[in-house]
Structure formats: structure tokens, C-alpha cells
Motif scaffolding. Structure first.
Motif, PDB file in Angstrom:
ATOM      1  N   ARG A   4      24.599  35.240  33.161  1.00  0.00           N
ATOM      2  CA  ARG A   4      25.566  36.323  33.210  1.00  0.00           C
ATOM      3  C   ARG A   4      26.894  35.775  33.665  1.00  0.00           C
ATOM      4  O   ARG A   4      26.959  35.013  34.611  1.00  0.00           O
ATOM      5  CB  ARG A   4      25.071  37.410  34.159  1.00  0.00           C
ATOM      6  N   GLU A   5      27.954  36.169  32.995  1.00  0.00           N
ATOM      7  CA  GLU A   5      29.254  35.648  33.371  1.00  0.00           C
ATOM      8  C   GLU A   5      30.034  36.667  34.155  1.00  0.00           C
ATOM      9  O   GLU A   5      29.813  37.856  34.081  1.00  0.00           O
ATOM     10  CB  GLU A   5      30.040  35.262  32.131  1.00  0.00           C
ATOM     11  N   GLU A   6      31.002  36.108  34.865  1.00  0.00           N
ATOM     12  CA  GLU A   6      31.941  36.916  35.606  1.00  0.00           C
ATOM     13  C   GLU A   6      32.453  38.117  34.839  1.00  0.00           C
ATOM     14  O   GLU A   6      32.686  39.166  35.388  1.00  0.00           O
ATOM     15  CB  GLU A   6      33.159  36.060  35.960  1.00  0.00           C
ATOM     16  N   MET A  11      29.075  39.900  39.258  1.00  0.00           N
ATOM     17  CA  MET A  11      29.052  38.968  40.367  1.00  0.00           C
ATOM     18  C   MET A  11      30.465  38.782  40.879  1.00  0.00           C
ATOM     19  O   MET A  11      31.393  38.624  40.097  1.00  0.00           O
ATOM     20  CB  MET A  11      28.537  37.631  39.817  1.00  0.00           C
ATOM     21  N   THR A  59      26.716  28.500  39.057  1.00  0.00           N
ATOM     22  CA  THR A  59      27.642  27.386  38.895  1.00  0.00           C
ATOM     23  C   THR A  59      29.061  27.892  39.134  1.00  0.00           C
ATOM     24  O   THR A  59      29.365  29.053  38.871  1.00  0.00           O
ATOM     25  CB  THR A  59      27.558  26.798  37.472  1.00  0.00           C
ATOM     26  N   HIS A  60      29.895  27.010  39.660  1.00  0.00           N
ATOM     27  CA  HIS A  60      31.274  27.374  39.988  1.00  0.00           C
ATOM     28  C   HIS A  60      32.192  26.270  39.502  1.00  0.00           C
ATOM     29  O   HIS A  60      32.077  25.139  39.954  1.00  0.00           O
ATOM     30  CB  HIS A  60      31.423  27.581  41.497  1.00  0.00           C
ATOM     31  N   LEU A  61      33.037  26.628  38.570  1.00  0.00           N
ATOM     32  CA  LEU A  61      33.880  25.627  37.925  1.00  0.00           C
ATOM     33  C   LEU A  61      35.289  25.650  38.499  1.00  0.00           C
ATOM     34  O   LEU A  61      35.956  26.678  38.494  1.00  0.00           O
ATOM     35  CB  LEU A  61      33.926  25.941  36.425  1.00  0.00           C
ATOM     36  N   PHE A  62      35.726  24.490  38.993  1.00  0.00           N
ATOM     37  CA  PHE A  62      37.087  24.328  39.512  1.00  0.00           C
ATOM     38  C   PHE A  62      37.810  23.354  38.593  1.00  0.00           C
ATOM     39  O   PHE A  62      37.506  22.168  38.600  1.00  0.00           O
ATOM     40  CB  PHE A  62      37.049  23.790  40.947  1.00  0.00           C
TER      41      PHE A  62
ATOM     42  N   ARG B 306      38.082  29.944  40.579  1.00  0.00           N
ATOM     43  CA  ARG B 306      36.889  29.345  39.993  1.00  0.00           C
ATOM     44  C   ARG B 306      36.325  30.238  38.905  1.00  0.00           C
ATOM     45  O   ARG B 306      36.631  31.425  38.861  1.00  0.00           O
ATOM     46  CB  ARG B 306      35.825  29.153  41.079  1.00  0.00           C
ATOM     47  N   ILE B 307      35.535  29.660  38.054  1.00  0.00           N
ATOM     48  CA  ILE B 307      34.813  30.439  37.058  1.00  0.00           C
ATOM     49  C   ILE B 307      33.338  30.333  37.420  1.00  0.00           C
ATOM     50  O   ILE B 307      32.793  29.236  37.457  1.00  0.00           O
ATOM     51  CB  ILE B 307      35.052  29.890  35.641  1.00  0.00           C
ATOM     52  N   SER B 308      32.727  31.472  37.704  1.00  0.00           N
ATOM     53  CA  SER B 308      31.343  31.437  38.175  1.00  0.00           C
ATOM     54  C   SER B 308      30.384  32.038  37.158  1.00  0.00           C
ATOM     55  O   SER B 308      30.733  32.945  36.420  1.00  0.00           O
ATOM     56  CB  SER B 308      31.231  32.212  39.486  1.00  0.00           C
ATOM     57  N   LYS B 309      29.180  31.500  37.142  1.00  0.00           N
ATOM     58  CA  LYS B 309      28.115  32.013  36.276  1.00  0.00           C
ATOM     59  C   LYS B 309      26.830  32.004  37.050  1.00  0.00           C
ATOM     60  O   LYS B 309      26.627  31.149  37.907  1.00  0.00           O
ATOM     61  CB  LYS B 309      27.898  31.073  35.076  1.00  0.00           C
TER      62      LYS B 309
END
Ligand SMILES: Nc1ncnc2c1ncn2[C@@H]1O[C@H](COP(=O)(O)O)[C@@H](O)[C@H]1O
Ligand SMILES: Nc1ncnc2c1ncn2[C@@H]1O[C@H](COP(=O)(O)O)[C@@H](O)[C@H]1O
Ligand SMILES: [Mg+2]
Ligand SMILES: [Mg+2]
Lengths: 311, 311
Positions: A4-6, A11, A59-62, B306-309
């Protein structure tokens, strides 16, 4: 993997610790897509436990992290959250800072870029530039390849869903199959790799365009799918479109589905040069890989099928 | 990076040794896209020498390699060709076979999957399945995410180039800018990540659709570009479309381009909530990263964007 995405607000991207489960931080001086792609592949190895929520992961992408201050902030936050860190940092001093900070704060870290960059450097006998993508002074000329990809995407969008059958001969690849075999997303996926793709829907009772049988059959690919799975997909589709009554019945009714798939099979059998690709249970990128393998194969007739590029 | 693919017949995929330069073999039991993505990122570190052909490189992708016999054949061939090998093999015995074969035949090898998989396994406290994607028995249910992506792609295709302004309010992201700022490929890139995107072209002398100013301004992104670079792109475009005389003149003439970009800037200034993204010299995926960072930022107001999943 249920993912599931933001974007559907399920979330809060800042407060993940509340949610339980383990966090993976992905840090890049560029887009972060390489780290994301690699982590997604690795998570595929754990989906037996992800799907039933035995081990929830977030997961958290920076992305765009090109100064050491923000890098340190992120690793500190990872330490607080008990997260692991995966990073791609082109500048060796940045990568080294990450390594040391992870050690000091006891954060498990994996450097994704350095091992492969070092291996390539040894192989080529030249040193890496150490410049992140997007660094000032980097040469990012508009390449032939760039224009080719854009042209492929625009071509592919225009041909979608059987539009412009008169252009089929201009396509590199032509996909055909009944509704909901994934022709559209597959076309788009291949277009982004630089291939001009057209797709022709097969609908029982409607004659396929003549052009489909006049073009080079070596570039046509038939798609097929298990009828039960197709029904599930068509149900979802009918719901999305807000179909009710009649339309829904014939579109997602099993008897109709079976007949339509038989109609497609018969057509495929009449055109034996077309490979028939089974898409059931395959992700779009998997079907794309199968198609491109066959496509290159036919083109090159290598003893070992491969897709080659020159840089 | 000047990159040429097989599809324009510039290279025989089987006989690369004739061409000079170094080879990189990429081997996967899956699609090979992870290895390709990682190698492409690493090659970015060498483009100072790739572009002027100081060190020509070719990559060769072998996908769907799930038996040890074919794996050995490929590594043997790599040895003959003096190639390096990069691999992603989920089954530990396959990865181990690759490692040993590389050692025996003195082929430089890099395992891309194992380090990250092991790190994730330690972090989660569970073992990897060792099953390659597409292996029989693997659960590849049609997830919500799958349907969302397909819907996003189909939505995005339909809205391309300002079609259906009445649907702008249904989009997650709306891109606007003058012709050739990359709206279409960018829309498609974002759609594949699950976002519904609409794009609205700005053309001097044609009023932008009213809907653009009525929707939530937080989801609108303006694109801008350096006029000289835009002219280069428009020349290429005009050539592709076969424009001549009049049309070409006004479309790719510098004076017209400057005025059109000014018109866009004025519009952007009148809508200060819209972020304005500079696309000059950026690859599509770089612009996409910038947009998604801003998009998530506005959504979550985190201290650390951040982009979270969740998985
Ligand atoms: N074209 C490129 N030139 C230089 N470095 C690159 C290039 N593409 C990717 N990289 C680097 O490779 C890593 C992964 O990139 P990304 O996928 O954008 O996060 C980052 O450290 C980037 O700086
Ligand atoms: N969903 C998945 N489930 C299991 N393994 C995967 C999955 N996705 C990728 N992999 C593995 O990750 C590696 C890279 O995948 P690919 O990008 O398809 O070559 C391969 O070894 C695949 O078998
Ligand atoms: Mg379609
Ligand atoms: Mg466009």
C-alpha cells in the motif's frame, strides 16, 4: 505482496514506528529508484511471510541526499527507529560517512552501489567519477536514446486499444489478446524500454483488423490467460467501470470468457508464427521479459538468447 | 550516455567481441531488470569515458536462467569473451554455483541479490525463501496494488495532452507546461508507480482549461525548461513529425519559444501554490523523483521528506 502506498492515505509517512513491523530506509543522492528496485527484489524473497502479515515491513525512500548533514540525520533517525539502511551514494566520502555512521550508531547498512561500481572500475581499468547524477557539471546531453524512448511512448499511447490499425506496420511489437490480458500496461512497459508497441484487442463477434494479418507475423505476440483468473480481473474491471446488469454479465460471465478465449486460441493457431504468451500469474515486467527475449532471439538467432546494448 | 539498443540493428547481439570494448554479462533467474537497473546506475559513474568512446562497454542480459547448465554455459562464454558477470539468483545453490564457476574460470563476478537479501533476512529475523520469482508454487495473487497501477496507467493514457479536462479533479497529479517539457513521458512514468496523472499543455494564444484553476492547486506541478534546450528538442520533434515551413518556424523559432515560456512563467506566478520544476538536463525519472518528493511532502509534512510504502 500486498503493498500500500502513501497516496491512498493509509499510512502516515512520518510516524511509522506506531505501526509495528520493521523499517527499511533507502537513501540515495539520486532518485532512489535503484535502491527501491533492489529492495523490492529482495523483499520478494520474504513474501511468504509478508503476505500474511507475519513480518510487516515498511520502506522509506530518501532521495536527493547529497550533503553529509542530511545523511547523518537520516541514519540517526534510522537508529532511533531500529531501521536498517540501504544506500547508493556516488561520492566515496559520502559512502564512507554512511558506513562509519552506521557502525557508530549500530545501524545495519548495505551499500548497493559501491560493490558493482568497483567491479566495473576494475573491469574497465578506469576510475569512477564519484559524481552523483544531477551533479553540476555532469554531461546530460539529450541522447538519441532519449528521443527514441519518447517517440516510442508517444507512438504507443496513440495506438492503444486498436486505435489506428493503419499504423500497425510501424510498430516494433504488436500485442493481441482478449480484454484484460494486460495489453495496455505491457505496451507501456515496453514503450519505456524504447519499443514502439501497438495492441489489438480480440473481441468475439468483431473481426480483427485486416492489417494484423498483413504485417510481419514475427512481430506479433498473442496473449492468453487462465479463464478463472481472467474472470477475477474482469470482475474488478466491471466494478471500476461501474458496469451493471447485461454488460457485466456477458463481459465477466464464465461461459462467455471461455468462448472468447477459445476464439483467440483458434486465431492464434491459424497464425502459428505468433508466439502465444501465457500471462496468468505473471507481473507485467515478467511478461515483458519473456516477450523481449523472444523478440531479440528472432532478430539475432543467437545460440544464447540475450538482450544486448552498447554504451 | 549514448546507448544503442538491438532494436535498431546496430549491433549483432551474438558477436560482440568483434566490436572491441568490454562486456558485462547480467544473469537473472527472473527478468533481469534489477541487474540491468543496477548496472546502468554504476555505468553512470563512467560516462565521462563512455560518451567519447574512450572505453566502450556492452551489456548482455540473460534472463530466466533457472538451471545450472545454462548458468555454466553463460559463465563459460563470459570467460571466453573476457566479460564480467553480474547476477541475481534467488536459489542459494545457484548463486553458489555461479560464485564457484566464476572463481574457477577467473571471471570477475558480482552477486547483486545475496548481500541485500541477507541483510534483510537478519533485520527481519526470517530466512529468505530461495524461490526465484515465477517459480511454481509461488503466490502471485492479483494484489490491490496491481489493479491500482493498471487503473492509473489507463487513466493517464486517456487524459494525455489535455484530453478530458473535466477529469482533472480525478487525477492525483496534474502536470502543466509548454510543448516538449516532457509531460507525456513523465505522466506515464508516474502512472507506472500508481499515480493517476493528467497533463495540460500550455500553448500561447490558447486559453488553458478552466478546470486547471478550479482543482486543488496542491496537486498541480508546472514544468519549465531552458529555451535553448527546448529549441533543440523541438527541432528534433519537428523533424520526426515532418514539419516544414510555417509550422516549424513558429514552433521551434527562438523568439516564439521565449515568449511561450514567458507566458507559462506568468501563469505559474499567478498560481503560486504550484511548484515550478526545472526539467533542463534532467532524465524523466529524475523529474519524477522531484515531483513525488514534493507530492509526499505536502501530503505528510514530515520533518524528513520521504516516500513510504508498507509491505
Ligand atoms: N547517469 C548517472 N550518472 C552518474 N551517477 C548516476 C547516474 N545514474 C545513477 N547514478 C548514481 O547511481 C546511484 C543510484 O541512482 P538512483 O537510481 O537515481 O538513486 C546514485 O548514487 C546515483 O548518483
Ligand atoms: N516477487 C519476487 N519474488 C521472489 N523473488 C523475486 C521477486 N522479484 C524478484 N525476485 C528475485 O530477485 C532477483 C531479481 O529479479 P529480476 O529483476 O526479475 O531479475 C531474481 O533473483 C528474482 O528471482
Ligand atoms: Mg487496453
Ligand atoms: Mg505530450
Amino acid at each position: 505482496t500486498v503493498q500500500r502506498e502513501e497516496i491512498d492515505d493509509e499510512m502516515d509517512g512520518c510516524d511509522v514506528t506506531d505501526e509495528g513491523g520493521k523499517s527499511i530506509y533507502m537513501v540515495s543522492d539520486g532518485t532512489g529508484w535503484t535502491a527501491e528496485h533492489t529492495v523490492t527484489a529482495a523483499l520478494g524473497q520474504f513474501d511468504y511471510c509478508l503476505v500474511d502479515r507475519g513480518c510487516p515491513v515498511s520502506t522509506h525512500l530518501f532521495s536527493g541526499i547529497d550533503d553529509v548533514e542530511r545523511l547523518m540525520e537520516i541514519i540517526k533517525q534510522a537508529a532511533r527507529e531500529g531501521a536498517m539502511v540501504v544506500y547508493t551514494l556516488a561520492e566515496s566520502s559520502m559512502a564512507e560517512s554512511a558506513r562509519q555512521a552506521c557502525k557508530i550508531w549500530e545501524v545495519p547498512c548495505t551499500d548497493i552501489l559501491s560493490p558493482i561500481t568497483e567491479a566495473v572500475a576494475n573491469h574497465l581499468g578506469v576510475s569512477p567519477s564519484g559524481l552523483p547524477r544531477g551533479a553540476p557539471g555532469r554531461n546530460s546531453a539529450l541522447s538519441e536514446d532519449y528521443f527514441k524512448r519518447i517517440e516510442a511512448i508517444e507512438f504507443t499511447i496513440k495506438q492503444d486499444d486498436g486505435a489506428l490499425p493503419q499504423n500497425l506496420h510501424k510498430a516494433d511489437i504488436v500485442l493481441t489478446g482478449v480484454s484484460r490480458t494486460g495489453k495496455t500496461p505491457l505496451s507501456i512497459y515496453l514503450a519505456q524500454k524504447g519499443y514502439k508497441v501497438a495492441n489489438v484487442p480480440l473481441v468475439m463477434g468483431i473481426k480483427a483488423p485486416k492489417a494484423l494479418f498483413e504485417i510481419d507475423p514475427e512481430k506479433v505476440f498473442g496473449l492468453t490467460i487462465n479463464p478463472v483468473v481472467l474472470q477475477t480481473i474482469r470482475w474488478a474491471r466491471a466494478k471500476t467501470l461501474g458496469f451493471h446488469g447485461e454488460a457485466k454479465t456477458s463481459y465477466s460471465e464464465m461461459d462467455h470468457i471461455r468462448k472468447e478465449l477459445e476464439y483467440a486460441s483458434t486465431l492464434f493457431a491459424q497464425n502459428p508464427v505468433w508466439p502465444v504468451i501465457e500471462v496468468t500469474g505473471k507481473a507485467i515486467e515478467e511478461t515483458a521479459a519473456v516477450i523481449l527475449r523472444l523478440y531479440q532471439d528472432r532478430k539475432n538467432r543467437c545460440s544464447m538468447p540475450r538482450i544486448s546494448k552498447r554504451y
